[in-house]
Design a protein around this motif. Structure first.
Motif, mmCIF file in Angstrom:
data_model
loop_
_atom_site.group_PDB
_atom_site.id
_atom_site.type_symbol
_atom_site.label_atom_id
_atom_site.label_comp_id
_atom_site.label_asym_id
_atom_site.label_seq_id
_atom_site.Cartn_x
_atom_site.Cartn_y
_atom_site.Cartn_z
ATOM 1 N N VAL A 1 0.834 -1.195 0.000
ATOM 2 C CA VAL A 1 0.000 0.000 0.000
ATOM 3 C C VAL A 1 0.874 1.252 0.000
ATOM 4 C CG1 VAL A 1 -1.485 1.359 1.529
ATOM 5 C CG2 VAL A 1 -2.074 -0.999 1.041
ATOM 6 N N LYS A 2 0.417 2.250 -0.732
ATOM 7 C CA LYS A 2 1.105 3.537 -0.728
ATOM 8 C C LYS A 2 0.746 4.277 0.569
ATOM 9 C CE LYS A 2 0.929 3.960 -5.780
ATOM 10 N NZ LYS A 2 0.408 4.744 -6.936
ATOM 11 N N ASP A 3 1.730 4.454 1.427
ATOM 12 C CA ASP A 3 1.480 5.023 2.752
ATOM 13 C C ASP A 3 0.875 6.418 2.681
ATOM 14 O OD1 ASP A 3 2.441 2.760 4.017
ATOM 15 O OD2 ASP A 3 4.499 3.508 4.127
ATOM 16 N N ALA A 4 1.215 7.164 1.646
ATOM 17 C CA ALA A 4 0.715 8.539 1.545
ATOM 18 C C ALA A 4 -0.783 8.574 1.210
ATOM 19 C CB ALA A 4 1.510 9.299 0.486
ATOM 20 N N LEU A 5 -1.325 7.462 0.739
ATOM 21 C CA LEU A 5 -2.724 7.433 0.308
ATOM 22 C C LEU A 5 -3.644 6.697 1.272
ATOM 23 C CD1 LEU A 5 -2.260 6.740 -3.522
ATOM 24 C CD2 LEU A 5 -2.650 8.935 -2.392
ATOM 25 N N TRP A 6 -3.119 5.651 1.901
ATOM 26 C CA TRP A 6 -3.979 4.842 2.772
ATOM 27 C C TRP A 6 -4.230 5.560 4.091
ATOM 28 C CZ3 TRP A 6 -6.760 0.749 1.458
ATOM 29 C CH2 TRP A 6 -7.412 0.032 2.469
ATOM 30 N N THR A 7 -5.481 5.559 4.525
ATOM 31 C CA THR A 7 -5.853 6.258 5.761
ATOM 32 C C THR A 7 -6.657 5.337 6.673
ATOM 33 O OG1 THR A 7 -7.998 7.047 4.940
ATOM 34 C CG2 THR A 7 -6.039 8.390 4.412
ATOM 35 N N PRO A 8 -6.769 5.691 7.943
ATOM 36 C CA PRO A 8 -7.639 4.904 8.833
ATOM 37 C C PRO A 8 -9.085 4.840 8.338
ATOM 38 C CG PRO A 8 -6.190 6.324 10.118
ATOM 39 C CD PRO A 8 -6.011 6.719 8.685
ATOM 40 N N ALA A 9 -9.504 5.848 7.571
ATOM 41 C CA ALA A 9 -10.877 5.832 7.050
ATOM 42 C C ALA A 9 -11.080 4.690 6.061
ATOM 43 C CB ALA A 9 -11.191 7.174 6.385
ATOM 44 N N HIS A 10 -10.059 4.342 5.312
ATOM 45 C CA HIS A 10 -10.159 3.195 4.408
ATOM 46 C C HIS A 10 -10.380 1.909 5.205
ATOM 47 C CE1 HIS A 10 -8.093 5.990 1.567
ATOM 48 N NE2 HIS A 10 -8.826 5.349 0.674
ATOM 49 N N THR A 11 -9.638 1.786 6.286
ATOM 50 C CA THR A 11 -9.798 0.600 7.137
ATOM 51 C C THR A 11 -11.199 0.538 7.720
ATOM 52 O OG1 THR A 11 -7.434 0.604 7.693
ATOM 53 C CG2 THR A 11 -8.920 -0.585 9.182
ATOM 54 N N ARG A 12 -11.704 1.666 8.192
ATOM 55 C CA ARG A 12 -13.055 1.685 8.764
ATOM 56 C C ARG A 12 -14.111 1.323 7.720
ATOM 57 N NH1 ARG A 12 -11.094 6.439 11.301
ATOM 58 N NH2 ARG A 12 -12.232 7.762 9.822
ATOM 59 N N LEU A 13 -13.899 1.766 6.479
ATOM 60 C CA LEU A 13 -14.852 1.449 5.418
ATOM 61 C C LEU A 13 -14.915 -0.057 5.179
ATOM 62 C CD1 LEU A 13 -16.742 2.270 3.074
ATOM 63 C CD2 LEU A 13 -14.687 2.548 1.652
ATOM 64 N N LEU A 14 -13.761 -0.691 5.101
ATOM 65 C CA LEU A 14 -13.730 -2.131 4.872
ATOM 66 C C LEU A 14 -14.280 -2.899 6.076
ATOM 67 C CD1 LEU A 14 -10.270 -2.416 3.092
ATOM 68 C CD2 LEU A 14 -12.508 -2.863 2.077
ATOM 69 N N GLU A 15 -13.983 -2.413 7.276
ATOM 70 C CA GLU A 15 -14.521 -3.070 8.470
ATOM 71 C C GLU A 15 -16.039 -2.959 8.500
ATOM 72 O OE1 GLU A 15 -14.007 -3.146 13.355
ATOM 73 O OE2 GLU A 15 -13.008 -1.591 12.164
ATOM 74 N N ARG A 16 -16.556 -1.810 8.123
ATOM 75 C CA ARG A 16 -18.007 -1.626 8.097
ATOM 76 C C ARG A 16 -18.638 -2.586 7.084
ATOM 77 N NH1 ARG A 16 -21.897 -0.025 11.339
ATOM 78 N NH2 ARG A 16 -20.708 1.856 11.892
ATOM 79 N N ALA A 17 -18.061 -2.674 5.884
ATOM 80 C CA ALA A 17 -18.610 -3.569 4.864
ATOM 81 C C ALA A 17 -18.566 -5.020 5.329
ATOM 82 C CB ALA A 17 -17.838 -3.409 3.560
ATOM 83 N N ALA A 18 -17.484 -5.401 5.994
ATOM 84 C CA ALA A 18 -17.355 -6.779 6.465
ATOM 85 C C ALA A 18 -18.273 -7.081 7.655
ATOM 86 C CB ALA A 18 -15.905 -7.053 6.847
ATOM 87 N N SER A 19 -18.783 -6.046 8.302
ATOM 88 C CA SER A 19 -19.598 -6.257 9.503
ATOM 89 C C SER A 19 -20.987 -6.812 9.194
ATOM 90 C CB SER A 19 -19.747 -4.934 10.273
ATOM 91 O OG SER A 19 -20.610 -4.032 9.580
ATOM 92 N N TYR A 20 -21.450 -6.682 7.954
ATOM 93 C CA TYR A 20 -22.794 -7.130 7.629
ATOM 94 C C TYR A 20 -22.819 -8.646 7.464
ATOM 95 C CZ TYR A 20 -23.199 -2.172 6.486
ATOM 96 O OH TYR A 20 -23.172 -0.803 6.539
ATOM 97 N N PRO A 21 -23.777 -9.313 8.094
ATOM 98 C CA PRO A 21 -23.829 -10.776 7.982
ATOM 99 C C PRO A 21 -24.053 -11.256 6.555
ATOM 100 C CG PRO A 21 -25.784 -9.906 9.107
ATOM 101 C CD PRO A 21 -24.811 -8.786 9.003
#
Length: 358
Positions: free
Chosen positions: A169-189
């Motif tokens: 991953v390009k460190d300058a582009l990846w943010t904690p918000a990206h992680t939260r987005l993927l976690e939210r999507a994965a949270s749905y059964p």
């Protein structure tokens, strides 16, 4: 055996010629059969029938599809001219819910890529999957503050999040918000899998703390470096839908992920010119129900089958009840071409990219 030594070679030569002729006739018959991707790609609207998915994600179709509106308070549809904003009502409702939940988490809004064609089936270009209305691509580029024009939605490039040389991953582009987005999507059964670039999976494995159980749904795959692919399971009322085997119970951060950071996954494809499955599929290759899906009468209008929080006509049709358990397919049992993808166009359209070619 030497045919010259036989007293009469004519019967043998006649039989051989007959076999060649039969083979040629069979090949001609196959080539004359319309390709399924041409037939499904020509459909501009679904039919207002009960929502059902038939077949597997990379070999099927679906009925009763609804369209995600072109835009909402927390999403915009990208590449609208492709007419791939259709899905099973459950998928469209989930995208709308994800857009709202992600906004509450601090994500500016979703840019939605390909979902499915109006009746699913093989696509003219791009994906091998997305055929049964249960797959959707979400860009990793946040929605801009100002609404995008239709021209911008057609031409704007997504942001490449991974260095193509290091596969990190390009460190300058990846943010904690990206992680939260993927976690939210994965949270749905309903969500069974989320495909991301191996570098993104590694970033999550290296940085996520606390509850890591959701990481098991995040699966590494070639491409997926500027969008993630969200897949939900077979829905009630679709006994003809073939599900995928469950993901392993662990977080997926061990040896299987380490394999992606060896040379083997990135070696050139040994047969880069092999035809894609979608280029060979005819209606005979798809579930028999797909013929009826293809032949069904169009919905009366686009508005009648555009999702509006559950008010679309196709959503209102009562769904049939399942009559048998959902069959599952092991991804390891699928032929290689079932997960093949066309090369990514050079105009910035976010499509999965395949194993590197020569």
């Amino acid at each position: 055996m030497n045919l010259r030594s036989l007293p009469d070679r004519k019967p043998f030569l006649t039989a051989a010629l007959a076999l060649v002729t039969l083979a040629a006739l069979a090949a001609a018959a196959i080539s004359a059969e319309p390709r399924a991707k041409d037939l499904f790609g020509a459909k501009r609207l679904p039919a207002v029938v009960p929502a059902q998915s038939f077949g597997f994600y990379s070999k099927g179709c679906f009925a009763g599809g609804v369209a995600l509106p072109m835009e909402g308070p927390t999403w915009e549809v990208m590449r609208p001219s492709r007419n791939r904003r259709w899905g099973h009502p459950a998928m469209i409702a989930l995208i709308e819910k994800l857009s709202r939940d992600a906004a509450a988490d601090g994500w500016p809004g979703l840019l939605v890529g390909d979902i499915s064609q109006p009746r699913g089936g093989p696509m003219m270009t791009g994906h091998a999957s997305h055929q049964i209305g249960l797959d959707a691509d979400i860009w990793l580029t946040p929605m801009p503050k100002r609404p995008l024009s239709m021209a911008q939605r057609e031409s704007m490039s997504a942001t490449l999040m991974v260095d193509e040389k290091t596969h990190l991953v390009k460190d300058a582009l990846w943010t904690p918000a990206h992680t939260r987005l993927l976690e939210r999507a994965a949270s749905y059964p309903e969500v069974e899998r989320i495909l991301v670039n191996p570098g993104i999976k590694k970033e999550l494995c290296d940085t996520v703390t606390g509850d890591r159980s959701w990481l098991r749904k995040i699966r590494p795959f070639w491409g997926h470096d500027y969008h993630f692919h969200m897949r939900i399971g077979c829905q009630p009322g679709s006994p003809g839908c073939k599900g995928q085997e469950a993901t392993p119970a662990d977080d997926g951060c061990g040896k299987p992920l380490a394999w992606w950071f060896t040379e083997e996954p990135w070696r050139p494809n040994k047969n880069p010119d092999a035809p894609k499955a979608r280029d060979l599929m005819t209606m005979a290759n798809l579930p028999k129900e797909c013929q009826a899906v293809l032949a069904a009468t169009d919905a009366p209008s686009l508005a009648a089958v555009t999702y509006q929080g559950g008010s679309a006509a196709a959503v209102a049709v009562a769904e049939p009840q399942p009559t048998e358990p959902v069959e599952t397919i092991s991804s390891g049992a699928l032929p290689a071409q079932a997960s093949a993808f066309a090369p990514t166009p050079k105009i910035g359209i976010p499509l999965p990219r395949p194993r590197p070619g020569n």
